[in-house]
Design an enzyme around this catalytic site. Structure first.
Site, PDB file in Angstrom:
ATOM      1  N   ALA A  73      43.453  63.787 142.070  1.00 42.13           N
ATOM      2  CA  ALA A  73      42.838  62.360 141.999  1.00 42.13           C
ATOM      3  C   ALA A  73      41.925  62.364 143.338  1.00 42.13           C
ATOM      4  CB  ALA A  73      43.990  61.373 142.116  1.00 42.13           C
ATOM      5  N   LYS A 126      47.324  65.818 134.344  1.00 43.76           N
ATOM      6  CA  LYS A 126      46.940  65.133 135.559  1.00 43.76           C
ATOM      7  C   LYS A 126      48.254  64.593 135.927  1.00 43.76           C
ATOM      8  CE  LYS A 126      44.011  61.686 137.747  1.00 43.76           C
ATOM      9  NZ  LYS A 126      42.891  61.541 137.735  1.00 43.76           N
TER      10      LYS A 126
END
Length: 203
Positions: free
Chosen positions: A97, A32
């Site tokens: 995100a 991420k």
């Protein structure tokens, strides 16, 4: 070769849980690039509890649970897109995100970043009310930037018409649906993924 971006139509729809299931099923590495909202816990910690063993550190770790552009400003951090280049790990699952048009900076959206990477994207969508609009808008935004779309993965209770309508109108593959799991743990997630998705669709 399996280097895949997992993005969503919105925040809080189960994208991280799906990303964990896909990462584990492929024996992949999870990354991420930007984590916002450290006070609520990092997504890397969540996927670790769900059986993912190879997790790369984030390029940016931001305190507030906000869009990265604003969370970075509040932390006094300038996000440099040059630090957001996917690592060479293969297989690799990259989680975005929120939705595809969430700002990374004041001048760069996630969809723009995906276009730079030119990696196939899985769009994670809810099954309930509002998902047709959110999903079709997300797909249009990706296509406008020539981002390759692997397909749509749904999360939630079965809704045959919503799921079929999105994929038919958009002309994208319906990858499967991950049911809501309660309790949620690594073994139940792995079993649900195996029951509802085909690994060959991600290779």
């Amino acid at each position: 070769m399996s280097r895949i971006v997992v993005t969503g139509t919105d925040t809080g729809i189960g994208k991280t849980v799906f990303a964990a299931a896909l990462t584990r099923a492929l024996g992949a590495t999870y990354w991420k690039p930007i984590q916002s909202g450290l006070l609520d816990g990092a997504d890397g910690e969540t996927v670790a509890t769900l059986g993912v063993t190879r997790i790369l550190p984030e390029a940016y770790r931001l305190t507030e649970p906000l869009s990265p552009h604003r969370a970075a400003e509040l932390d006094g951090v300038a996000i440099d897109p040059a630090r957001l280049v996917p690592p060479a790990d293969d297989p690799l699952i990259i989680e975005g995100a929120g939705g595809v048009l969430v700002p990374v900076t004041r001048t760069l959206l996630y969809a723009d970043l995906f276009a730079r990477w030119a990696l196939p994207v899985v769009l994670v969508a809810r099954t309930g009310l509002g998902t047709i609009n959110h999903s079709l808008l997300s797909i249009e935004a990706l296509r406008a930037r020539a981002v390759p779309i692997l397909g749509v993965a749904f999360v939630g209770e079965a809704n045959e018409d919503n799921e079929a309508t999105i994929c038919a109108i958009a002309g994208v593959k319906r990858l499967g649906r991950l049911p809501i799991l309660d309790p949620l743990d690594a073994d139940r997630l792995a079993a649900a993924f195996a029951a509802h998705f085909r690994l060959e669709d991600f290779r």
